[in-house]
Every structure is written in C-alpha cells, then in structure tokens.
Scaffold this motif. Structure first.
Motif, PDB file in Angstrom:
ATOM      1  N   TYR A   1       0.871  -1.179   0.000  1.00 13.63           N
ATOM      2  CA  TYR A   1       0.000   0.000   0.000  1.00 13.63           C
ATOM      3  C   TYR A   1       0.900   1.218   0.000  1.00 13.63           C
ATOM      4  O   TYR A   1       1.554   1.479   1.014  1.00 13.63           O
ATOM      5  CB  TYR A   1      -0.900   0.014   1.225  1.00 13.63           C
ATOM      6  CG  TYR A   1      -1.985  -1.035   1.184  1.00 13.63           C
ATOM      7  CD1 TYR A   1      -3.100  -0.858   0.368  1.00 13.63           C
ATOM      8  CD2 TYR A   1      -1.897  -2.192   1.953  1.00 13.63           C
ATOM      9  CE1 TYR A   1      -4.109  -1.814   0.327  1.00 13.63           C
ATOM     10  CE2 TYR A   1      -2.899  -3.149   1.916  1.00 13.63           C
ATOM     11  CZ  TYR A   1      -3.995  -2.949   1.101  1.00 13.63           C
ATOM     12  OH  TYR A   1      -4.989  -3.890   1.058  1.00 13.63           O
TER      13      TYR A   1
ATOM     14  N   PRO B   1      -0.696 -11.825  14.972  1.00 13.65           N
ATOM     15  CA  PRO B   1      -1.163 -10.604  15.621  1.00 13.65           C
ATOM     16  C   PRO B   1      -1.878  -9.695  14.630  1.00 13.65           C
ATOM     17  O   PRO B   1      -1.787  -9.892  13.410  1.00 13.65           O
ATOM     18  CB  PRO B   1       0.125  -9.958  16.128  1.00 13.65           C
ATOM     19  CG  PRO B   1       1.249 -10.636  15.426  1.00 13.65           C
ATOM     20  CD  PRO B   1       0.755 -11.947  14.936  1.00 13.65           C
ATOM     21  N   SER B   2      -2.557  -8.704  15.160  1.00 15.50           N
ATOM     22  CA  SER B   2      -3.267  -7.734  14.338  1.00 15.50           C
ATOM     23  C   SER B   2      -2.274  -7.049  13.396  1.00 15.50           C
ATOM     24  O   SER B   2      -1.181  -6.683  13.802  1.00 15.50           O
ATOM     25  CB  SER B   2      -3.926  -6.728  15.278  1.00 15.50           C
ATOM     26  OG  SER B   2      -4.569  -5.755  14.533  1.00 15.50           O
ATOM     27  N   GLY B   3      -2.655  -6.920  12.128  1.00 15.69           N
ATOM     28  CA  GLY B   3      -1.806  -6.231  11.155  1.00 15.69           C
ATOM     29  C   GLY B   3      -0.732  -7.093  10.538  1.00 15.69           C
ATOM     30  O   GLY B   3       0.132  -6.608   9.812  1.00 15.69           O
ATOM     31  N   SER B   4      -0.768  -8.424  10.778  1.00 21.12           N
ATOM     32  CA  SER B   4       0.308  -9.285  10.267  1.00 21.12           C
ATOM     33  C   SER B   4       0.064  -9.753   8.832  1.00 21.12           C
ATOM     34  O   SER B   4       0.917 -10.422   8.261  1.00 21.12           O
ATOM     35  CB  SER B   4       0.498 -10.492  11.195  1.00 21.12           C
ATOM     36  OG  SER B   4      -0.686 -11.226  11.333  1.00 21.12           O
ATOM     37  N   GLY B   5      -1.116  -9.444   8.266  1.00 22.47           N
ATOM     38  CA  GLY B   5      -1.353  -9.773   6.862  1.00 22.47           C
ATOM     39  C   GLY B   5      -2.353 -10.886   6.627  1.00 22.47           C
ATOM     40  O   GLY B   5      -2.528 -11.344   5.491  1.00 22.47           O
ATOM     41  N   LYS B   6      -3.045 -11.330   7.674  1.00 18.76           N
ATOM     42  CA  LYS B   6      -3.979 -12.457   7.553  1.00 18.76           C
ATOM     43  C   LYS B   6      -5.142 -12.132   6.607  1.00 18.76           C
ATOM     44  O   LYS B   6      -5.409 -12.874   5.666  1.00 18.76           O
ATOM     45  CB  LYS B   6      -4.553 -12.821   8.944  1.00 18.76           C
ATOM     46  CG  LYS B   6      -3.511 -13.062  10.007  1.00 18.76           C
ATOM     47  CD  LYS B   6      -4.149 -13.430  11.333  1.00 18.76           C
ATOM     48  CE  LYS B   6      -5.004 -12.333  11.969  1.00 18.76           C
ATOM     49  NZ  LYS B   6      -4.235 -11.153  12.441  1.00 18.76           N
ATOM     50  N   SER B   7      -5.815 -11.008   6.878  1.00 19.27           N
ATOM     51  CA  SER B   7      -6.967 -10.647   6.040  1.00 19.27           C
ATOM     52  C   SER B   7      -6.524 -10.318   4.624  1.00 19.27           C
ATOM     53  O   SER B   7      -7.266 -10.560   3.666  1.00 19.27           O
ATOM     54  CB  SER B   7      -7.723  -9.461   6.636  1.00 19.27           C
ATOM     55  OG  SER B   7      -8.283  -9.817   7.875  1.00 19.27           O
ATOM     56  N   THR B   8      -5.320  -9.777   4.498  1.00 18.30           N
ATOM     57  CA  THR B   8      -4.805  -9.483   3.156  1.00 18.30           C
ATOM     58  C   THR B   8      -4.731 -10.773   2.339  1.00 18.30           C
ATOM     59  O   THR B   8      -5.190 -10.817   1.194  1.00 18.30           O
ATOM     60  CB  THR B   8      -3.409  -8.823   3.263  1.00 18.30           C
ATOM     61  OG1 THR B   8      -3.538  -7.635   4.040  1.00 18.30           O
ATOM     62  CG2 THR B   8      -2.848  -8.493   1.895  1.00 18.30           C
TER      63      THR B   8
ATOM     64  N   ALA C   1       2.108  -4.864   2.998  1.00 18.33           N
ATOM     65  CA  ALA C   1       1.153  -5.554   3.883  1.00 18.33           C
ATOM     66  C   ALA C   1       1.450  -7.050   3.840  1.00 18.33           C
ATOM     67  O   ALA C   1       1.238  -7.772   4.813  1.00 18.33           O
ATOM     68  CB  ALA C   1      -0.275  -5.290   3.429  1.00 18.33           C
TER      69      ALA C   1
HETATM   70  N1  LIG Z   1      -6.493  -0.497   2.508  1.00 20.54           N
HETATM   71  C1  LIG Z   1      -5.336  -0.412   3.156  1.00 20.54           C
HETATM   72  N2  LIG Z   1      -4.530   0.665   3.003  1.00 20.54           N
HETATM   73  C2  LIG Z   1      -3.335   0.760   3.634  1.00 20.54           C
HETATM   74  N3  LIG Z   1      -2.840  -0.196   4.452  1.00 20.54           N
HETATM   75  C3  LIG Z   1      -3.579  -1.304   4.651  1.00 20.54           C
HETATM   76  C4  LIG Z   1      -4.859  -1.466   4.023  1.00 20.54           C
HETATM   77  N4  LIG Z   1      -5.356  -2.664   4.396  1.00 20.54           N
HETATM   78  C5  LIG Z   1      -4.444  -3.215   5.230  1.00 20.54           C
HETATM   79  N5  LIG Z   1      -3.385  -2.397   5.385  1.00 20.54           N
HETATM   80  C6  LIG Z   1      -2.192  -2.673   6.209  1.00 20.54           C
HETATM   81  O1  LIG Z   1      -1.667  -3.930   5.838  1.00 20.54           O
HETATM   82  C7  LIG Z   1      -1.202  -4.662   6.974  1.00 20.54           C
HETATM   83  C8  LIG Z   1      -1.868  -6.017   7.039  1.00 20.54           C
HETATM   84  O2  LIG Z   1      -3.266  -5.842   7.239  1.00 20.54           O
HETATM   85  P1  LIG Z   1      -4.261  -7.071   7.440  1.00 20.54           P
HETATM   86  O3  LIG Z   1      -3.990  -8.092   6.417  1.00 20.54           O
HETATM   87  O4  LIG Z   1      -5.631  -6.489   7.472  1.00 20.54           O
HETATM   88  O5  LIG Z   1      -3.852  -7.587   8.874  1.00 20.54           O
HETATM   89  P2  LIG Z   1      -4.561  -8.661   9.829  1.00 20.54           P
HETATM   90  O6  LIG Z   1      -5.764  -9.209   9.139  1.00 20.54           O
HETATM   91  O7  LIG Z   1      -3.517  -9.692  10.098  1.00 20.54           O
HETATM   92  O8  LIG Z   1      -4.907  -7.919  11.081  1.00 20.54           O
HETATM   93  C9  LIG Z   1      -1.480  -3.764   8.160  1.00 20.54           C
HETATM   94  O9  LIG Z   1      -0.314  -3.077   8.488  1.00 20.54           O
HETATM   95  C10 LIG Z   1      -2.542  -2.820   7.669  1.00 20.54           C
HETATM   96  O10 LIG Z   1      -2.477  -1.595   8.341  1.00 20.54           O
END
Ligand SMILES: Nc1ncnc2c1ncn2[C@@H]1O[C@H](COP(=O)(O)OP(=O)(O)O)[C@@H](O)[C@H]1O
Ligand SMILES: [Mg+2]
Length: 393
Positions: A47, A71-78, A52
């Motif tokens: 991003y 942990p939160s922000g580790s890239g799981k949802s990505t 991410a």
């Molecule tokens: N739309 C976005 N724009 C900018 N950064 C993003 C966006 N979506 C996610 N991120 C960043 O990408 C990283 C991984 O996010 P995410 O996959 O949602 O983490 P998780 O699901 O493990 O909590 C985080 O640092 C988050 O802040």
C-alpha cells in the motif's frame, strides 16, 4: 452499502456464463492441479510502498482446514482477500484448483465467505438471506427450498426461517452467515475471524460446529484468527504470520513442539526459554555451571549460542523431598515457589531459580502440590527429549 456487504454480494453473485472458460486456457495450471486447492506463487501486496504482505509462496491442500494466525496487522486478512479476489495483489499469481485466477473477478471464483460482523441483509428473513446466493444464480424455487432447508438444518436453525436477523442472537446470526455460505456448495470457504464478536462460551460451541461442518462437507477451509487456541484446536495446519511474512506453516503439533523461532514459541502457548551454549553432543550449558541435555544439537557446533525451549507441561514440579514423579531422567533443578494457580484442570507453578531465572511448570491438578506454601523449595525434572533448540535468528 458497507465494504463487507459489497464483498458478500459479489461472492454471492455467482455463476456467470463465462465461468470455467478461463480454466481451460492454462495448461500449466492444469498440470499443477491435483492435491493443491490454493497456490500463492510469489504473491505480495503493498500500500503506497508499505508492504502488507511480502512475496509469499503458500499452498493450501484440497479439503484441508488451514488457519491464518497472527497478531493484528500481520497480513492475515490481506491473504484471505487476495484469495477471494477483493484485493488485487501487487505481484505474483494465484491458482485455484490449478487454474490461474489472478485476473478473475471475485464472483467467478466460486468461493464462500463468512465475516466477523455476519453481513446479513437486515430486511430479509433467515430463509431469504440464505436463499439469496441461489436466487442471484437463477436457481428454481423448488431447488432453493430444498437447499436452504438442508443448509439451515446443518447449522441447527430448522424452524427459524421466518425470523429477521435482529430477532436472533449473535451466535444464531453467524449460523445464518455460515448457512448462506455453504448453501451454494463453494469449492473453498473463507472465514475472517467469524467468532470474533461472540463471548467465550459461544465461541467454543461454534468452534465445535465449524469443525464438524468442515468434516461433513470435506470443503477446503481457510480461517483467519488471532486466537492461537482457536487455531490449534480447529486446524489441520496453521500458517502463523508476522509482519506480512509467514513465520511458520505446519501442523498444530509442529508449531507447538518444534517452533521455528522465538516468535513462534512465544505466540503459540507458553514457554520456558533458556539462552545457552552448545558444549557437546546433545548437551548445552546455561549460565556458567548448569548443563542440560537436549533432544538434539544436530546442525549446531560446539560454542554456538542457542535458545532452548521447554514447554511448561513437560516439567514436573514437586515440593523438595516429596516422592519423585516417575523417571524423567535428564534435567533437573531446584527453585522456590513464587505462585500456584489452578487453570482449566491444570496446576500452574511459577518458580524462581537460584540465579533469579523464572520457570513455569504445569501439571494435571495435584492436591498435595497445590497446597505447597509460597516460598517453599521445589524440585523440577524434565526429559532431555523435551528440551528443543530453536533456530538461532
Ligand atoms: N487499505 C489499506 N490501506 C493501507 N494499508 C492497509 C490497508 N489494508 C491493510 N493495510 C495494512 O496492511 C497490513 C496487514 O493488514 P491485514 O492483512 O488487514 O492484517 P490482519 O488481518 O492480520 O490484522 C497492516 O499493516 C494494515 O495496516
Ligand atoms: Mg484481519
């Protein structure tokens, strides 16, 4: 309309006539079909320059229950959203059942998605919510009735057809979310922290139901959670994420007993970690004088600095002078009892060793040991086979 709801509708939108044609284009894809359901080949996401997800190779096997933990922000949802197609990767290829879907829109990927916030349509009753993905696929009324009835039966909601989402508890709403996902028999089910909004008891119950559902359906399931217990309990394999990279991918057993790094050892369960130096075959020294037997020093040289992991439930602790518990030949030490607690049928001892080091031991509850007074001398024993060297970082 919320982002999540849009995604749900996109997935529910389903089978357009073009589906399937793309699959024929890729001979290479066909060659890789077989046991692999999802393949990430160098997939990354940035991003505005911030990663991410670093370039990642990942394979999810057919029929497997794979958790993305971290942990939160580790890239799981990505990762989950790249599989779903709602996030386009910055690089790499995604194969679904051998077919390159990198440029295939979400609705043509035949995936089912379950979200933390349920994403139900509030003005529709339960039946119509579950029927929704079938209706947009143009399926006839008789078949819709049959399939919705069966899906509701599977999630234990027979008789709730006429209820509106707001007339149901969180757990029931999530069951509707799951029924809506399985009703069109997706080839892969994706769940993003589906139990995150529920209290502990309901979470445990729904965990069991999701596990059973997976067994009954045999569908590949990718499950995002930040709860290590949940991941270990549910999954065939766990992919532990840290800072947009895979920290370790393995069975729950492998992550727990053979963590690849201190991060993994810390994230998954509790651990005793000792800094040590290799002094011989399967032998290390902690501090100046304490020699420990370990499972194996293979791949390490004498003099090398290492970390030794011993899981608390592998350490037998008893008041000094009490009858020794079994023959845990190998390692022992003494210490003083700093705290005793009783957690989930186990007794946990927090101990202080003579050099000030802390140690945790856990065992099946033992009345005599539990009555040990704080400050009393304790004797600890564990086997060399339960002392594992971590890879040095
Ligand atoms: N739309 C976005 N724009 C900018 N950064 C993003 C966006 N979506 C996610 N991120 C960043 O990408 C990283 C991984 O996010 P995410 O996959 O949602 O983490 P998780 O699901 O493990 O909590 C985080 O640092 C988050 O802040
Ligand atoms: Mg997330």
């Amino acid at each position: 309309m919320s982002h999540v709801l849009k995604q749900t509708l996109a997935h529910a939108g389903g089978s357009t006539p073009g589906r399937g044609q793309q699959g024929m284009e890729s001979m290479e894809g066909a060659a890789q079909a077989g046991q692999d359901m999802i393949v990430f080949d160098g997939v990354s996401k940035q991003y505005g320059g911030a990663p991410a997800l670093h370039a990642t190779d990942l394979t999810v096997r057919k029929g497997e229950f794979l958790s993305l933990l971290g942990p939160s922000g580790s890239g799981k949802s990505t990762i989950l959203n790249i599989i779903a197609g709602s996030i386009a990767p910055s690089s790499g290829r995604i194969l679904l059942d051998g077919r390159d879907v990198s440029t295939v829109p979400p609705r043509d990927r035949q995936l089912g998605m379950v979200f933390q916030n349920y994403a139900l349509l509030p003005h529709l009753n339960v039946f119509d919510n579950v029927a929704f993905p079938l209706r947009v696929r143009g399926i006839g009324a008789t078949e819709i009735r049959e399939r919705v009835t069966q899906a509701l039966h599977r999630v234990g909601l027979t008789g709730y057809e006429k209820r509106k989402p707001r007339e149901m508890s969180g757990g029931q709403q999530q069951r509707v979310g799951i029924a809506r996902c399985i009703v069109y028999s997706p080839s892969v089910i994706l769940m993003d922290e589906p139990l995150g909004a529920l209290d502990k008891k309901l979470r445990d119950q729904l965990q069991g139901e999701i596990k059973r559902l997976h067994r009954d359906l045999g569908t590949t399931l990718v499950y995002v959670t930040h709860d290590q217990e949940e991941a270990l309990n549910l999954s065939d394999r766990v992919c532990l994420m840290n800072g947009g990279r895979i920290a370790q991918l393995g069975t729950p057993d492998e992550l727990y007993f053979e963590p690849a790094s201190e991060f993994v050892a810390d994230f998954v369960g509790e651990s005793n970690l000792f800094e040590a130096t290799v002094v011989g075959d399967d032998t290390v020294r902690v501090g100046d004088h304490w020699t420990l037997g370990v499972r194996s020093t293979e791949g390490h040289r004498v003099g090398q600095r290492v970390k030794v992991l011993v899981r608390p439930e592998k350490i037998h602790a008893a008041p000094q002078g009490a009858a020794a518990g079994g023959s845990l030949a190998g390692n022992h030490c003494v210490g003083t009892l700093a705290q005793v607690s009783f957690v989930g049928g186990m007794t946990r001892f927090d101990l202080t060793l003579p050099d000030g080091r802390n140690m945790i031991a856990k065992g099946i509850s033992d009345r005599a040991a539990e009555r040990s007074p704080i400050g009393c001398r304790m004797q600890m024993q564990w086997s060399a086979a339960d002392s594992v060297l971590l890879k040095t970082e």
